[in-house]
Each structure stands twice: as C-alpha cells, then as structure tokens.
Scaffold this active site. Sequence first.
Site, PDB file in Angstrom:
ATOM      1  N   ARG A  67      35.122  38.800  45.135  1.00 45.64           N
ATOM      2  CA  ARG A  67      36.408  39.182  44.534  1.00 45.64           C
ATOM      3  C   ARG A  67      36.422  38.970  43.018  1.00 45.64           C
ATOM      4  NH1 ARG A  67      42.119  36.519  44.996  1.00 45.64           N
ATOM      5  NH2 ARG A  67      43.508  38.317  44.749  1.00 45.64           N
ATOM      6  N   HIS A  71      37.740  41.696  40.261  1.00 41.68           N
ATOM      7  CA  HIS A  71      38.814  41.437  39.290  1.00 41.68           C
ATOM      8  C   HIS A  71      38.293  41.417  37.856  1.00 41.68           C
ATOM      9  CE1 HIS A  71      42.261  39.805  42.027  1.00 41.68           C
ATOM     10  NE2 HIS A  71      41.657  40.852  42.547  1.00 41.68           N
ATOM     11  N   GLY A  77      36.813  46.332  32.109  1.00 44.78           N
ATOM     12  CA  GLY A  77      35.402  46.494  32.461  1.00 44.78           C
ATOM     13  C   GLY A  77      34.716  45.203  32.879  1.00 44.78           C
ATOM     14  N   ASP A  79      32.903  42.560  32.130  1.00 47.66           N
ATOM     15  CA  ASP A  79      32.503  41.881  30.894  1.00 47.66           C
ATOM     16  C   ASP A  79      32.637  40.364  30.979  1.00 47.66           C
ATOM     17  OD1 ASP A  79      35.218  41.606  30.970  1.00 47.66           O
ATOM     18  OD2 ASP A  79      35.611  42.449  28.990  1.00 47.66           O
ATOM     19  N   SER A  81      35.180  38.665  31.502  1.00 48.36           N
ATOM     20  CA  SER A  81      36.411  38.150  30.877  1.00 48.36           C
ATOM     21  C   SER A  81      37.206  37.248  31.813  1.00 48.36           C
ATOM     22  CB  SER A  81      37.283  39.305  30.377  1.00 48.36           C
ATOM     23  OG  SER A  81      37.574  40.195  31.428  1.00 48.36           O
ATOM     24  N   ASN A  99      45.659  36.648  39.845  1.00 49.12           N
ATOM     25  CA  ASN A  99      44.593  35.641  39.858  1.00 49.12           C
ATOM     26  C   ASN A  99      45.076  34.205  40.060  1.00 49.12           C
ATOM     27  OD1 ASN A  99      42.721  37.656  39.300  1.00 49.12           O
ATOM     28  ND2 ASN A  99      42.822  37.353  37.086  1.00 49.12           N
ATOM     29  N   PRO A 171      45.111  46.345  41.490  1.00 44.87           N
ATOM     30  CA  PRO A 171      46.176  46.860  42.357  1.00 44.87           C
ATOM     31  C   PRO A 171      46.791  45.749  43.210  1.00 44.87           C
ATOM     32  CG  PRO A 171      44.024  47.402  43.280  1.00 44.87           C
ATOM     33  CD  PRO A 171      43.768  46.716  41.954  1.00 44.87           C
ATOM     34  N   HIS A 201      37.293  43.282  52.468  1.00 44.13           N
ATOM     35  CA  HIS A 201      38.234  42.424  53.198  1.00 44.13           C
ATOM     36  C   HIS A 201      37.747  42.119  54.613  1.00 44.13           C
ATOM     37  CE1 HIS A 201      41.824  43.506  50.318  1.00 44.13           C
ATOM     38  NE2 HIS A 201      40.889  42.787  49.733  1.00 44.13           N
ATOM     39  N   ASP A 247      40.029  39.473  57.858  1.00 43.10           N
ATOM     40  CA  ASP A 247      39.481  40.077  59.076  1.00 43.10           C
ATOM     41  C   ASP A 247      39.676  39.062  60.186  1.00 43.10           C
ATOM     42  OD1 ASP A 247      37.888  40.755  61.234  1.00 43.10           O
ATOM     43  OD2 ASP A 247      36.048  41.025  60.071  1.00 43.10           O
ATOM     44  N   THR A 250      36.021  38.282  62.402  1.00 43.46           N
ATOM     45  CA  THR A 250      34.824  37.614  61.856  1.00 43.46           C
ATOM     46  C   THR A 250      34.936  37.433  60.332  1.00 43.46           C
ATOM     47  OG1 THR A 250      33.800  39.803  61.694  1.00 43.46           O
ATOM     48  CG2 THR A 250      33.219  38.487  63.631  1.00 43.46           C
TER      49      THR A 250
HETATM   50  C1  HEM Z   1      42.127  48.207  47.441  1.00 49.18           C
HETATM   51  C2  HEM Z   1      42.872  47.399  46.722  1.00 49.18           C
HETATM   52  C3  HEM Z   1      42.874  45.916  46.911  1.00 49.18           C
HETATM   53  C4  HEM Z   1      43.977  45.132  47.043  1.00 49.18           C
HETATM   54  C5  HEM Z   1      45.427  45.600  47.021  1.00 49.18           C
HETATM   55  C6  HEM Z   1      43.512  43.786  47.257  1.00 49.18           C
HETATM   56  C7  HEM Z   1      44.340  42.697  47.424  1.00 49.18           C
HETATM   57  C8  HEM Z   1      43.914  41.440  47.803  1.00 49.18           C
HETATM   58  C9  HEM Z   1      44.782  40.328  48.068  1.00 49.18           C
HETATM   59  C10 HEM Z   1      46.303  40.352  47.944  1.00 49.18           C
HETATM   60  C11 HEM Z   1      44.012  39.292  48.468  1.00 49.18           C
HETATM   61  C12 HEM Z   1      44.487  37.902  48.881  1.00 49.18           C
HETATM   62  C13 HEM Z   1      44.777  37.063  47.652  1.00 49.18           C
HETATM   63  C14 HEM Z   1      45.513  35.784  47.964  1.00 49.18           C
HETATM   64  O1  HEM Z   1      46.473  35.816  48.723  1.00 49.18           O
HETATM   65  O2  HEM Z   1      45.111  34.716  47.415  1.00 49.18           O
HETATM   66  C15 HEM Z   1      42.637  39.739  48.437  1.00 49.18           C
HETATM   67  C16 HEM Z   1      41.544  38.966  48.763  1.00 49.18           C
HETATM   68  C17 HEM Z   1      40.249  39.401  48.677  1.00 49.18           C
HETATM   69  N1  HEM Z   1      39.828  40.597  48.138  1.00 49.18           N
HETATM   70 FE1  HEM Z   1      40.974  42.198  47.732  1.00 49.18          FE
HETATM   71  N2  HEM Z   1      42.153  43.785  47.246  1.00 49.18           N
HETATM   72  C18 HEM Z   1      41.708  45.054  47.030  1.00 49.18           C
HETATM   73  C19 HEM Z   1      40.389  45.451  46.885  1.00 49.18           C
HETATM   74  C20 HEM Z   1      39.321  44.609  46.901  1.00 49.18           C
HETATM   75  C21 HEM Z   1      37.977  44.951  46.490  1.00 49.18           C
HETATM   76  C22 HEM Z   1      37.577  46.293  45.905  1.00 49.18           C
HETATM   77  C23 HEM Z   1      37.205  43.852  46.700  1.00 49.18           C
HETATM   78  C24 HEM Z   1      35.738  43.659  46.418  1.00 49.18           C
HETATM   79  C25 HEM Z   1      34.866  44.641  46.402  1.00 49.18           C
HETATM   80  C26 HEM Z   1      38.061  42.828  47.258  1.00 49.18           C
HETATM   81  C27 HEM Z   1      37.649  41.603  47.690  1.00 49.18           C
HETATM   82  C28 HEM Z   1      38.466  40.611  48.186  1.00 49.18           C
HETATM   83  C29 HEM Z   1      37.981  39.425  48.840  1.00 49.18           C
HETATM   84  C30 HEM Z   1      36.540  39.130  49.180  1.00 49.18           C
HETATM   85  C31 HEM Z   1      39.106  38.632  49.123  1.00 49.18           C
HETATM   86  C32 HEM Z   1      39.107  37.230  49.741  1.00 49.18           C
HETATM   87  C33 HEM Z   1      38.828  36.217  48.626  1.00 49.18           C
HETATM   88  C34 HEM Z   1      38.762  34.772  49.061  1.00 49.18           C
HETATM   89  O3  HEM Z   1      38.839  34.444  50.250  1.00 49.18           O
HETATM   90  O4  HEM Z   1      38.632  33.913  48.149  1.00 49.18           O
HETATM   91  N3  HEM Z   1      39.333  43.310  47.340  1.00 49.18           N
HETATM   92  N4  HEM Z   1      42.610  41.046  48.013  1.00 49.18           N
END
Ligand code: HEM
Length: 327
Positions: A67, A71, A77, A79, A81, A99, A171, A201, A247, A250
Amino acid sequence: MASSTTSPSSFAVVVTLAILVVFTGSSSAQLSTSFYSKRCPKVFSTVQSVVKHAISVEARLGASLLRLHFHDCFVNGCDGSILLDDTSSFKGEKTAGPNNRSVRGFKVVDDIKAAVEKECPGVVSCADILAIAARDSVVTLGGPNWDVKVGRRDSKTASFSAANNIGVNIPPPTFSATQLINRFKAKGLSAKDMVALSGAHTIGQARCLSFRDHIYNDSNIDSSFAKTRRSQCPKNTDGRKVLAPLDLQTPTHFDNKYYKNLLSKKGLLHSDQQLYNGGSTDSLVKTYSNNGETFFKDFVTAMIKMGDIDPLTGSSGEIRKNCGKPN
Ligand code: HEM
Ligand SMILES: *[C@@H]1O[C@H](CO)[C@@H](O)[C@H](O)[C@H]1NC(C)=O
Ligand SMILES: *[C@@H]1O[C@H](CO)[C@@H](O)[C@H](O)[C@H]1NC(C)=O
C-alpha cells in the site's frame, strides 16, 4: 557531460538523445530492471531478505508495504514522498487523511534502507525501495513475481495538501465504479488495471471507519456478512481501533479470493463491491475469480504501469540518505 575532447559526432549523439528524451516526454523511459546491476548488484536480494524477515514476524506488513508504494505513486508520482516526515519547510503526507494512522511499514523501510546503504552507500533511492518491497511482499505472500524497473530518484519535498486531495490523488473508499475508473485513467491506468490492482485487497486490513458506511448503509452486501461486521464495528465508537480483513477468507495470502468475495457480495469496502455491482467491470471480476493466472498476469502489468507514474530521474531529486528526511 560534454568534455572539451568530445568529438562533433558524439556531440550530435548527445544532442539527439536529449531531443529524444524531451519529445518522448515520459521520464519513465529511463527506468530499467538493470539500473543497479553495476551500481548495486545485490540490491534485490538485500531488499528481499529484509522484507521476508518482516513478513515472518508479522504477515500484515506485506500488505502495508504494498500500500505504501500505491500511496507514494498516486501523489506526485513514485518519488518516495510518502516517507518524509514533516520539516520546518513543509508538512508531509504521513498525516494526510488517507494516510494518518493508517499507512504503516515505515520501520521496515528504514531497515531495508540501512541494509542497502551498508551494501552500496548513497546509491539506491527510497522510491525504488518501495517498488521492490511491494513486489517482494506480493511474492512472499504467494502472489506473482516480476522484474521491477528501477532508477527512480527521491523527492526533496512532500505535500500534505496533495496527499489530502482525494479529488485528484488517492481515491477514497466511498468512490463509485465510475469515479474509480476515472481516477485511475487520470493516472494513466486503464479500467482493467484498476480492477486488477484492487486485487491487492486480497491481503491486509481495514479500519471500521473505512467500511462502516458500507456495512450499515449499502444494500449490495450479503446480509449475514454485514451483520457480522456490524457486531465488531458499532455505529458510534472510535472507528479507528477495530480492524477487519479486506479478504475475509485468506488475508495473508495473495490469491484471487478477493474477487470470489465480490461475487458473493462480501466485499469489505464500498469501493470494492462497486467493482461487482451490475456495471462494466463485472465481467473482469468474474474472469479473475475463475482464473487466478489471468489475475496475476494483469496485476503484474498494472503494477509495472503504476510504478512508472512520474518518476524523478536523471539529475532531478536526490538519493536520500535517510528515507524520512531530505538530505
Ligand atoms: C481502487 C481504489 C482503492 C481504494 C478506494 C482503496 C482504499 C483502501 C482503504 C480504505 C484501506 C483501509 C485503510 C484503513 O482503514 O486503514 C485500504 C487498505 C489497503 N489497500 Fe487499498 N484502496 C484502493 C486501491 C489499492 C491499490 C491499487 C493497492 C495496491 C496496489 C491497495 C493496497 C491496499 C492494501 C494492501 C491495504 C491493506 C494495508 C494494511 O493492511 O496495512 N489498495 N485501501
Ligand atoms: C492524525 O491523527 C492523530 C491521532 O488521532 C490526530 O491527533 C491528528 O490530529 C491527525 N492529524 C491530522 C493532520 O489530521
Ligand atoms: C448512513 O446514512 C445516514 C443517512 O444518510 C447517515 O446519517 C450516516 O452517517 C451513514 N453512515 C452510517 C455509518 O450510518
């Protein structure tokens, strides 16, 4: 670059190359998988061993590292940051809305940087460390492997306001399918890339705050799944303390179960379930849920494209000594 002994013909080559770089526009053309082969030949194995160790201590760190790269890339980009702490001259990205108290893994990044600096001081950027660690996390948790393009340099600054600007950059989980598609398009990624990248996810956790509206207000959700999630995520308590797996089957294994959950209306975030809600992305979700190989292949393509977003190259930026501070 051109010394006094440069011949007219080599001068012409340099000029031609410079013109090419200007006209191809994208500096991502300068990223390559071999950028460090001479400069730091052991960089990949060094990063991998720290990532593997971190994941063996806490599997979720793999998700957190993946993640961080996302971000980072979606705000000015790829970088590095996102790694910068606040300074007297700027407020950084770490505490911006998407964040704050949510992104994690900074200690692992510092450990990786320390190991890499020992190997080849001042050579490997923090932005590249994020890209490599994201790949190693996916592989360690059972996902696909790919060659990571490197050669990014680090920014000297970070932007709290850019990281907070959900109208242009990261987003939010309240987005509709159309908004998600448009946001990824604006970053040079297709709808297919967006659906494949959302498969990230398949690992990791979200805070109650991030999925509360979905489990209380949305109707496109399995009722017993919603009930279970509500019992752990009450309406009126601090939604930042309780976590649930993105998920439900798993959460520490990188597979295609995320898409299977969407087919049974058990997506955790509103934005997740939007990908299977009667719209144009339904067919891809079905494909990925039936065919893990196709998901892996498209995920890899999309990760490489995401890693190409606006890198600093050449003499732009710097190679940070400490990922949390400009030099
Ligand atoms: C499609 C738009 C996306 C949205 C709206 C989104 C939103 C979110 C949100 C709200 C969370 C939970 C944050 C929290 O409650 O602390 C999350 C977690 C996560 N996101 Fe996304 N996400 C998106 C795309 C992505 C992409 C593109 C990736 C990586 C390629 C990604 C990887 C992750 C991962 C791995 C977690 C879990 C992180 C952890 O357990 O520390 N997400 N995301
Ligand atoms: C980040 O979260 C902390 C802890 O909840 C809070 O005190 C702080 O105000 C937040 N920062 C921003 C910029 O919202
Ligand atoms: C659900 O919708 C209601 C009415 O629009 C709103 O007041 C509430 O904040 C939303 N979220 C939750 C968790 O109930």
